[in-house]
Design a protein around this motif. Structure first.
Motif, PDB file in Angstrom:
ATOM      1  N   MET A  60      42.157  34.323  38.447  1.00 43.70           N
ATOM      2  CA  MET A  60      42.436  33.231  37.604  1.00 43.70           C
ATOM      3  C   MET A  60      43.328  32.231  38.411  1.00 43.70           C
ATOM      4  O   MET A  60      43.066  30.824  37.858  1.00 43.70           O
ATOM      5  CB  MET A  60      43.117  33.834  36.367  1.00 43.70           C
ATOM      6  N   ILE A  61      44.204  32.479  39.224  1.00 43.01           N
ATOM      7  CA  ILE A  61      45.224  31.749  39.726  1.00 43.01           C
ATOM      8  C   ILE A  61      44.264  30.749  40.816  1.00 43.01           C
ATOM      9  O   ILE A  61      44.377  29.716  40.898  1.00 43.01           O
ATOM     10  CB  ILE A  61      46.299  32.428  40.592  1.00 43.01           C
ATOM     11  N   ASP A  62      43.364  31.539  41.381  1.00 44.89           N
ATOM     12  CA  ASP A  62      42.320  30.896  42.247  1.00 44.89           C
ATOM     13  C   ASP A  62      41.472  29.844  41.703  1.00 44.89           C
ATOM     14  O   ASP A  62      41.444  28.588  42.193  1.00 44.89           O
ATOM     15  CB  ASP A  62      41.500  32.067  43.110  1.00 44.89           C
ATOM     16  N   LEU A  63      40.993  30.204  40.555  1.00 40.44           N
ATOM     17  CA  LEU A  63      40.245  29.365  39.813  1.00 40.44           C
ATOM     18  C   LEU A  63      41.110  28.003  39.251  1.00 40.44           C
ATOM     19  O   LEU A  63      40.856  26.858  39.327  1.00 40.44           O
ATOM     20  CB  LEU A  63      39.693  29.739  38.460  1.00 40.44           C
ATOM     21  N   LEU A  64      42.311  28.318  38.855  1.00 40.88           N
ATOM     22  CA  LEU A  64      43.127  27.149  38.639  1.00 40.88           C
ATOM     23  C   LEU A  64      43.532  26.576  39.678  1.00 40.88           C
ATOM     24  O   LEU A  64      43.579  24.884  39.548  1.00 40.88           O
ATOM     25  CB  LEU A  64      44.627  27.857  37.995  1.00 40.88           C
ATOM     26  N   ALA A  65      43.864  26.829  40.934  1.00 38.93           N
ATOM     27  CA  ALA A  65      43.960  25.839  42.050  1.00 38.93           C
ATOM     28  C   ALA A  65      42.838  25.213  42.461  1.00 38.93           C
ATOM     29  O   ALA A  65      42.682  23.978  42.504  1.00 38.93           O
ATOM     30  CB  ALA A  65      44.083  26.851  43.135  1.00 38.93           C
ATOM     31  N   TYR A  66      41.337  25.612  42.311  1.00 37.21           N
ATOM     32  CA  TYR A  66      40.293  24.981  42.376  1.00 37.21           C
ATOM     33  C   TYR A  66      40.126  23.821  41.275  1.00 37.21           C
ATOM     34  O   TYR A  66      39.596  22.637  41.574  1.00 37.21           O
ATOM     35  CB  TYR A  66      39.089  25.683  42.415  1.00 37.21           C
ATOM     36  N   MET A  67      40.536  24.049  40.150  1.00 42.57           N
ATOM     37  CA  MET A  67      40.251  23.034  39.214  1.00 42.57           C
ATOM     38  C   MET A  67      41.418  21.704  39.412  1.00 42.57           C
ATOM     39  O   MET A  67      41.056  20.644  39.136  1.00 42.57           O
ATOM     40  CB  MET A  67      40.773  23.724  37.824  1.00 42.57           C
ATOM     41  N   GLY A  68      42.752  22.030  39.753  1.00 43.46           N
ATOM     42  CA  GLY A  68      43.695  21.378  39.866  1.00 43.46           C
ATOM     43  C   GLY A  68      43.632  20.436  38.707  1.00 43.46           C
ATOM     44  O   GLY A  68      44.244  20.663  37.520  1.00 43.46           O
ATOM     45  N   ASP A  69      43.554  18.935  39.068  1.00 45.17           N
ATOM     46  CA  ASP A  69      43.614  17.997  37.930  1.00 45.17           C
ATOM     47  C   ASP A  69      42.476  17.852  37.090  1.00 45.17           C
ATOM     48  O   ASP A  69      41.878  16.890  36.279  1.00 45.17           O
ATOM     49  CB  ASP A  69      44.287  16.633  38.326  1.00 45.17           C
ATOM     50  N   LYS A  70      41.230  18.707  37.274  1.00 43.06           N
ATOM     51  CA  LYS A  70      40.035  18.782  36.658  1.00 43.06           C
ATOM     52  C   LYS A  70      39.859  19.917  35.706  1.00 43.06           C
ATOM     53  O   LYS A  70      40.559  20.831  35.596  1.00 43.06           O
ATOM     54  CB  LYS A  70      38.829  18.931  37.668  1.00 43.06           C
ATOM     55  N   SER A  71      38.844  19.638  34.744  1.00 39.96           N
ATOM     56  CA  SER A  71      38.600  20.664  33.837  1.00 39.96           C
ATOM     57  C   SER A  71      37.804  21.950  34.040  1.00 39.96           C
ATOM     58  O   SER A  71      37.550  22.696  33.326  1.00 39.96           O
ATOM     59  CB  SER A  71      38.180  20.052  32.512  1.00 39.96           C
ATOM     60  N   LYS A  72      37.157  21.748  35.130  1.00 45.30           N
ATOM     61  CA  LYS A  72      36.199  22.786  35.733  1.00 45.30           C
ATOM     62  C   LYS A  72      36.258  22.868  37.285  1.00 45.30           C
ATOM     63  O   LYS A  72      36.752  22.066  37.837  1.00 45.30           O
ATOM     64  CB  LYS A  72      34.807  22.584  35.114  1.00 45.30           C
ATOM     65  N   CYS A  73      35.603  23.962  37.869  1.00 42.92           N
ATOM     66  CA  CYS A  73      35.694  24.049  39.146  1.00 42.92           C
ATOM     67  C   CYS A  73      34.309  24.909  39.279  1.00 42.92           C
ATOM     68  O   CYS A  73      33.756  25.542  38.691  1.00 42.92           O
ATOM     69  CB  CYS A  73      36.816  24.745  39.830  1.00 42.92           C
ATOM     70  N   TYR A  74      33.845  25.084  40.774  1.00 42.04           N
ATOM     71  CA  TYR A  74      32.763  25.864  40.931  1.00 42.04           C
ATOM     72  C   TYR A  74      32.761  26.360  42.517  1.00 42.04           C
ATOM     73  O   TYR A  74      31.773  26.161  43.204  1.00 42.04           O
ATOM     74  CB  TYR A  74      31.533  24.815  40.738  1.00 42.04           C
ATOM     75  N   PRO A  75      33.710  27.221  42.744  1.00 45.97           N
ATOM     76  CA  PRO A  75      33.483  27.881  43.927  1.00 45.97           C
ATOM     77  C   PRO A  75      32.922  28.927  44.060  1.00 45.97           C
ATOM     78  O   PRO A  75      32.548  29.502  43.043  1.00 45.97           O
ATOM     79  CB  PRO A  75      35.102  28.226  44.092  1.00 45.97           C
ATOM     80  N   THR A  76      32.233  29.363  45.256  1.00 46.69           N
ATOM     81  CA  THR A  76      31.324  30.348  45.262  1.00 46.69           C
ATOM     82  C   THR A  76      32.312  31.527  45.313  1.00 46.69           C
ATOM     83  O   THR A  76      33.356  31.706  45.482  1.00 46.69           O
ATOM     84  CB  THR A  76      30.637  30.442  46.595  1.00 46.69           C
TER      85      THR A  76
END
Length: 212
Positions: A60-76
């Motif tokens: 969850m923390i890693d996904l929050l890091a990828y999202m940053g100031d955006k509402s979504k993220c798509y890391p592998t």
């Protein structure tokens, strides 16, 4: 002893500001590295959430890091695995668990997912029940041995009864009728606090100093 004294002297001469301000400084420092210059805001409610495994929290923390100031993220999944130090198979398993708990939303294919946060995360049953548990711990931690308290809490959050309270809260949030929902949530949380007091009494023998 000399080593301990030396460490204390070194620490006392370092930056003395508040941790949040210091982390901002650490994030922006680029004398030797200039790749990552940000940091992630992680509410304590997530960082210390009972009912989540170690890897679920890290993901969850890693996904929050990828999202940053955006509402979504798509890391592998491989990227997440490298960041948190586990296998991509473990990441896949824990992502499914987080989705089943409705703590994250996933769209796309298995290897090309997009991740979102639910709109009602601030009042999620897992976070609410976890925070109530921390609230109870704070009221009794001076009454018993700290290690025994930790072991007791671990048993509580792994119990079927804890899961039952989660399920009850989930049903309230799934109700199509919002009227009276707030009072019903408060009632369920009050019932849970009473359950904790009863269990604490059975285990340790006294709740005289436990706040109501």
């Amino acid at each position: 002893m000399k080593g301990a004294e030396l460490t204390m002297i070194q620490v006392s001469n370092e930056y003395r500001g508040a941790a949040n301000a210091y982390m901002d400084k650490v994030a922006k420092e680029k004398t030797f590295t200039d790749f990552h210059k940000g940091y992630t805001v992680v509410p304590h409610k997530i960082h210390r959430c009972f009912g989540l495994s170690q890897y679920e929290r890290l993901i969850m923390i890693d996904l929050l890091a990828y999202m940053g100031d955006k509402s979504k993220c798509y890391p592998t999944q491989e990227s997440i695995a490298r960041n948190i130090g586990c296998s991509s198979k473990s990441v896949e398993r824990h992502l499914k668990s987080l989705a089943q708990k409705h703590l994250i939303l996933i769209s796309g294919t298995n290897r090309n997912n997009e991740y979102y946060l639910p709109n009602d995360l601030h009042e999620h049953p897992y976070l609410l029940l976890s925070e109530k548990t921390h609230e109870f711990i704070a009221s009794v931690r001076q009454l018993v041995n700290e290690r025994e308290l930790t072991n007791w809490v671990d048993q509580i959050v792994k119990s079927e009864k804890y899961k039952e309270f989660i399920t009850k809260l989930e049903k309230v949030f799934r109700s199509p009728l919002p009227f009276g929902r707030e009072e019903e949530i408060k009632t369920k949380l009050s019932d849970y606090m009473q359950f904790l007091k009863t269990q604490f009494l059975d285990k340790f023998g006294s709740t005289d100093s436990v706040s109501n």
